[in-house]
Design an enzyme around this catalytic site. Sequence first.
Site, PDB file in Angstrom:
ATOM      1  N   LYS A  92      25.837  -3.911  -0.178  1.00 54.75           N
ATOM      2  CA  LYS A  92      27.332  -3.996  -0.245  1.00 54.75           C
ATOM      3  C   LYS A  92      27.797  -3.164   0.856  1.00 54.75           C
ATOM      4  O   LYS A  92      29.167  -3.057   0.973  1.00 54.75           O
ATOM      5  CB  LYS A  92      27.831  -3.321  -1.496  1.00 54.75           C
ATOM      6  CG  LYS A  92      27.430  -3.893  -2.741  1.00 54.75           C
ATOM      7  CD  LYS A  92      28.033  -3.080  -3.894  1.00 54.75           C
ATOM      8  CE  LYS A  92      26.882  -3.531  -5.163  1.00 54.75           C
ATOM      9  NZ  LYS A  92      27.127  -2.019  -6.168  1.00 54.75           N
ATOM     10  N   ARG A 142      11.357   3.639   3.529  1.00 55.04           N
ATOM     11  CA  ARG A 142      10.982   2.875   4.658  1.00 55.04           C
ATOM     12  C   ARG A 142      12.159   1.917   4.940  1.00 55.04           C
ATOM     13  O   ARG A 142      12.727   1.489   4.107  1.00 55.04           O
ATOM     14  CB  ARG A 142       9.791   1.817   4.259  1.00 55.04           C
ATOM     15  CG  ARG A 142       9.474   0.662   5.173  1.00 55.04           C
ATOM     16  CD  ARG A 142       8.327  -0.112   4.702  1.00 55.04           C
ATOM     17  NE  ARG A 142       7.122   0.544   4.982  1.00 55.04           N
ATOM     18  CZ  ARG A 142       5.816  -0.006   5.036  1.00 55.04           C
ATOM     19  NH1 ARG A 142       5.653  -1.260   4.642  1.00 55.04           N
ATOM     20  NH2 ARG A 142       4.746   0.858   5.157  1.00 55.04           N
ATOM     21  N   ARG A 166       0.729  -1.167  -0.016  1.00 58.44           N
ATOM     22  CA  ARG A 166       0.051   0.056  -0.011  1.00 58.44           C
ATOM     23  C   ARG A 166       0.912   1.368   0.013  1.00 58.44           C
ATOM     24  O   ARG A 166       0.488   2.176  -0.833  1.00 58.44           O
ATOM     25  CB  ARG A 166      -0.857  -0.111   1.416  1.00 58.44           C
ATOM     26  CG  ARG A 166      -2.022  -0.714   1.197  1.00 58.44           C
ATOM     27  CD  ARG A 166      -2.835  -1.392   2.488  1.00 58.44           C
ATOM     28  NE  ARG A 166      -1.618  -2.265   2.630  1.00 58.44           N
ATOM     29  CZ  ARG A 166      -1.731  -3.748   2.354  1.00 58.44           C
ATOM     30  NH1 ARG A 166      -2.545  -3.941   1.554  1.00 58.44           N
ATOM     31  NH2 ARG A 166      -0.828  -4.481   2.668  1.00 58.44           N
ATOM     32  N   THR A 167       1.784   1.389   0.741  1.00 55.63           N
ATOM     33  CA  THR A 167       2.605   2.574   1.061  1.00 55.63           C
ATOM     34  C   THR A 167       3.395   3.029  -0.073  1.00 55.63           C
ATOM     35  O   THR A 167       3.147   4.055  -0.508  1.00 55.63           O
ATOM     36  CB  THR A 167       3.203   2.638   2.417  1.00 55.63           C
ATOM     37  OG1 THR A 167       2.601   2.095   3.430  1.00 55.63           O
ATOM     38  CG2 THR A 167       3.865   4.044   2.692  1.00 55.63           C
ATOM     39  N   HIS A 214       4.806   5.823  11.579  1.00 47.86           N
ATOM     40  CA  HIS A 214       4.182   5.623  10.082  1.00 47.86           C
ATOM     41  C   HIS A 214       3.305   6.683   9.968  1.00 47.86           C
ATOM     42  O   HIS A 214       2.150   6.415   9.891  1.00 47.86           O
ATOM     43  CB  HIS A 214       3.641   4.463  10.080  1.00 47.86           C
ATOM     44  CG  HIS A 214       3.512   3.899   8.521  1.00 47.86           C
ATOM     45  ND1 HIS A 214       3.483   4.839   7.536  1.00 47.86           N
ATOM     46  CD2 HIS A 214       2.837   2.779   8.093  1.00 47.86           C
ATOM     47  CE1 HIS A 214       3.119   4.153   6.559  1.00 47.86           C
ATOM     48  NE2 HIS A 214       2.819   2.973   6.656  1.00 47.86           N
TER      49      HIS A 214
HETATM   50  N1   CP Z   1      -0.296  -0.020   5.739  1.00 46.63           N
HETATM   51  C1   CP Z   1       0.935  -0.315   5.346  1.00 46.63           C
HETATM   52  O1   CP Z   1       1.779   0.279   5.656  1.00 46.63           O
HETATM   53  O2   CP Z   1       0.871  -1.314   4.165  1.00 46.63           O
HETATM   54  P1   CP Z   1       2.145  -1.786   3.439  1.00 46.63           P
HETATM   55  O3   CP Z   1       3.239  -2.221   4.578  1.00 46.63           O
HETATM   56  O4   CP Z   1       1.534  -2.583   2.399  1.00 46.63           O
HETATM   57  O5   CP Z   1       2.870  -0.494   2.916  1.00 46.63           O
END
Ligand code: CP
Length: 311
Positions: A89, A110, A59-60, A138
Amino acid sequence: MTNPLAGRDLIAIGDLDKEEIVFLLDEAQRFQAQMAQAHRLLLLKGFLLATLFYEPSTRTRLSFETAMHRLGGDVISVANARATSSAAKGESIADAARTVAGYADIIVQRHPAVGSAREAANAVDVPLINAGDGTGEHPTQALLDLYTMRQEQGRLDGLCVALVGDLKHGRTVHSLAQALAHWQVTLLLVSPSALAMPAPLVATLQAAGLQISETDDLRAAVQQADVLYVTRIQRERFTDPAEYERFRGPYRVDRELLAGREKLTVMHPLPRVDEIDPAVDSLPNAAYFRQAANGVWVRMALLTALLGREV
Ligand code: CP
């Protein structure tokens, strides 16, 4: 309100005050309305987004990339950066970010380490957005969660929100709880005690004025809440698989549990494993796929704001 966010990073939800959060939610609502008429805008034509993901995501990453494409911008992407970038590396987070900042106008990162987003942001001059740093935060998920609650319930003030599941490791609930502290909200924290929300965070939330109850009684919480925010047990955060298995499953949401609660909004940041029975998906209560779709509008608003463009 004029755009207060141009050129800034978003690392933690605390980087935004209430007025700035409301600004983003309102802009997201305008984007949602606009996108019902058009598939593509040109607000970010000529801008380039880099997504740098050292942890899995559906999603993100894809909603950020969708948002950028819908705004007329371009995207470069590393989806499995631990294996396929020069991190394999031994390249540092800071060096990778500094390099990518030479290619892109804005970075979404991320990474499994708490603090990694701040580390990357400190190394670059372009805006950097934290798309999840381990068990830390998040913040963009919190924004789309607020957006969804406001849309589904028509308000934020006065809501009773139950956060359910792995509140120790779940970064979405860490950011969301802090965001909710800007409103008059009652928070029910529903988890086994071993997966409770960290005590210092609970104390901070209480000091900020949130009414909080901690319980392991999901059935009672369902009767009291306006919003049931379910999270999965975060298997990837456990060193002992047997411990993960012990916690799996006791907070399963099914149709029987929701009987008579037609106005209750059921949310989940997704992915789900087995904590919501798929038979719930067809109930009007089930908002989690609408929630995931809302990520596009919220991320359109955020990209536009950080890149200093007005809607
Ligand atoms: N909600 C969320 O962060 O989903 P993903 O891990 O799929 O990005």
